[in-house]
Scaffold this active site. Structure first.
Site, PDB file in Angstrom:
ATOM      1  CG  ASP A   1     -74.618  49.713 -42.782  1.00 27.05           C
ATOM      2  OD1 ASP A   1     -74.077  50.835 -42.663  1.00 27.05           O
ATOM      3  OD2 ASP A   1     -73.989  48.673 -43.058  1.00 27.05           O
TER       4      ASP A   1
ATOM      5  CE  LYS B   1     -73.436  47.767 -46.992  1.00 24.63           C
ATOM      6  NZ  LYS B   1     -72.046  47.375 -46.903  1.00 24.63           N
TER       7      LYS B   1
HETATM    8  P1  ATP Z   1     -73.191  44.480 -42.865  1.00 21.33           P
HETATM    9  O1  ATP Z   1     -72.883  44.681 -44.319  1.00 21.33           O
HETATM   10  O2  ATP Z   1     -74.215  45.468 -42.339  1.00 21.33           O
HETATM   11  O3  ATP Z   1     -71.996  44.293 -42.004  1.00 21.33           O
HETATM   12  P2  ATP Z   1     -73.535  41.722 -43.216  1.00 21.33           P
HETATM   13  O4  ATP Z   1     -73.996  41.497 -44.619  1.00 21.33           O
HETATM   14  O5  ATP Z   1     -72.067  41.591 -42.980  1.00 21.33           O
HETATM   15  O6  ATP Z   1     -74.017  43.133 -42.773  1.00 21.33           O
HETATM   16  P3  ATP Z   1     -75.748  40.274 -42.152  1.00 21.33           P
HETATM   17  O7  ATP Z   1     -76.097  39.391 -43.290  1.00 21.33           O
HETATM   18  O8  ATP Z   1     -76.598  41.441 -41.891  1.00 21.33           O
HETATM   19  O9  ATP Z   1     -74.226  40.752 -42.244  1.00 21.33           O
HETATM   20  O10 ATP Z   1     -75.704  39.301 -40.878  1.00 21.33           O
HETATM   21  C1  ATP Z   1     -74.906  39.461 -39.765  1.00 21.33           C
HETATM   22  C2  ATP Z   1     -75.502  38.626 -38.621  1.00 21.33           C
HETATM   23  O11 ATP Z   1     -76.740  39.237 -38.230  1.00 21.33           O
HETATM   24  C3  ATP Z   1     -75.863  37.205 -39.026  1.00 21.33           C
HETATM   25  O12 ATP Z   1     -74.854  36.318 -38.642  1.00 21.33           O
HETATM   26  C4  ATP Z   1     -77.189  36.915 -38.307  1.00 21.33           C
HETATM   27  O13 ATP Z   1     -77.069  36.028 -37.228  1.00 21.33           O
HETATM   28  C5  ATP Z   1     -77.683  38.255 -37.784  1.00 21.33           C
HETATM   29  N1  ATP Z   1     -79.021  38.584 -38.344  1.00 21.33           N
HETATM   30  C6  ATP Z   1     -80.086  38.968 -37.646  1.00 21.33           C
HETATM   31  N2  ATP Z   1     -81.144  39.171 -38.430  1.00 21.33           N
HETATM   32  C7  ATP Z   1     -80.762  38.916 -39.682  1.00 21.33           C
HETATM   33  C8  ATP Z   1     -81.420  38.938 -40.938  1.00 21.33           C
HETATM   34  N3  ATP Z   1     -82.717  39.275 -41.061  1.00 21.33           N
HETATM   35  N4  ATP Z   1     -80.693  38.632 -42.038  1.00 21.33           N
HETATM   36  C9  ATP Z   1     -79.378  38.321 -41.911  1.00 21.33           C
HETATM   37  N5  ATP Z   1     -78.717  38.259 -40.752  1.00 21.33           N
HETATM   38  C10 ATP Z   1     -79.393  38.554 -39.627  1.00 21.33           C
END
Ligand code: ATP
Length: 292
Positions: free
Chosen positions: A140, A15
């Protein structure tokens, strides 16, 4: 919900936020937000297989945990426990969504895991239950269960589905920096004041089908923290504008930036240019993804 399957594969879409406002802090420490969420055509692929016991996760993204810290694991465990399933599941994650990027990569994988495990075992479990379980994993996740265009309020779990946002071409660029979501929210709390984006206006523009209205109202309060702290974010936004973007914005807590283009050829040229200048580590040319 149907017959159990031996194997199941599905996509988990990333997203972006067309609008992100923080209204305040709740007594439980969470932030009260008001966001316009939009799925985009960048997706992970999850493959599910029944196993004798346990939850085993494999992934091509070496940096991700494969134990209970992976949100996929937590989603699968919640369902297996709730339905007292003795069997286990093997889940493979092909990761394409930039990690820790503000694109809800982990949350969308968790949402896909709730759906995938339900399908695999033929559970009588649907969107309402996935959303209720999902919010225990992350704020989320309920939105990721829903997908498409939506207004998210509360901590992000109170959802209003919106009509599909007007079509356009999207350039998405994730610079090679890591931004801690916690740091960004803490810094925002310490700001004396900030300008609130026009989320109601954004919802109106989407309902009207006005891309111009959407572009004029792009706004994310978290930029007030990240743009001064990480000059590369401003640089990418400036470059996208110079290259013809009608509007650009950072997504979530960053550092990913997206640009909205009305012409595919311009978006494509900008994509090549951003790649050539190595302003970002991961660059995508994509479109909005409708609810499926
Ligand atoms: P948001 O937009 O919800 O803040 P994000 O894109 O900033 O999410 P994610 O890619 O979801 O961040 O990852 C944040 C942390 O979550 C990563 O550093 C990772 O260690 C942990 N994590 C756990 N499971 C997953 C997964 N399936 N995919 C990505 N990260 C994961």
């Amino acid at each position: 919900m149907g017959e159990p399957l031996n194997q199941y594969e599905c996509r988990a879409y990333a997203k972006i936020n067309l609008g992100l406002d923080v209204l305040g802090r709740l007594p439980n420490g969470y932030h009260e937000v008001k966001m316009v969420m939009q799925s985009v055509g960048i997706f992970d692929v999850l493959t599910f297989e029944r196993a004798e016991s346990g939850i085993a996760i494999t992934t091509d993204a070496g940096e991700l945990p494969t134990d209970g810290d992976n949100l996929i694991y937590r989603a699968a465990k919640l369902l297996l426990d709730r339905y007292s399933i003795e069997e286990g599941v093997r889940i493979h994650l092909q990761k394409n969504i930039p990690i820790a990027a503000g694109m809800a990569g982990g949350s969308t994988d968790a949402a896909a895991a709730l759906k995938g495990v339900s399908r695999l075992f033929g559970l009588d479990c649907g969107e309402e239950e996935w959303r209720e379980l999902g919010v225990r994993i992350g704020a989320d996740v309920p939105y990721c269960v829903m997908g498409g265009t939506a207004l998210a309020e509360g901590i992000g779990e109170r959802l209003t589905a919106l009509p599909p946002a007007p079509d356009c071409f999207l350039l998405v660029a994730k610079p090679d920096i890591n931004v801690s979501t916690r740091y960004v929210y803490e810094q925002l709390d310490s700001l004396a004041s900030y300008e609130h984006p026009d989320i109601d206006g954004m919802v109106w523009a989407i309902r009207e089908g006005s891309l111009q209205g959407v572009v004029e109202r792009l706004g994310n309060v978290l930029q007030d923290v990240t743009v001064p702290a990480y000059p590369i974010i401003r640089r990418i936004k400036e470059r996208m504008s110079e290259l013809g973007a009608a509007g650009c914005l950072m997504s979530g807590s960053g550092p990913t930036v997206f640009g909205i283009f009305t012409e595919e050829s311009r978006a494509h040229d900008a994509f090549l240019q951003i790649e050539r200048e190595a302003l970002a580590k991961q660059v995508f040319l994509t479109r909005f993804q409708e609810r499926i």
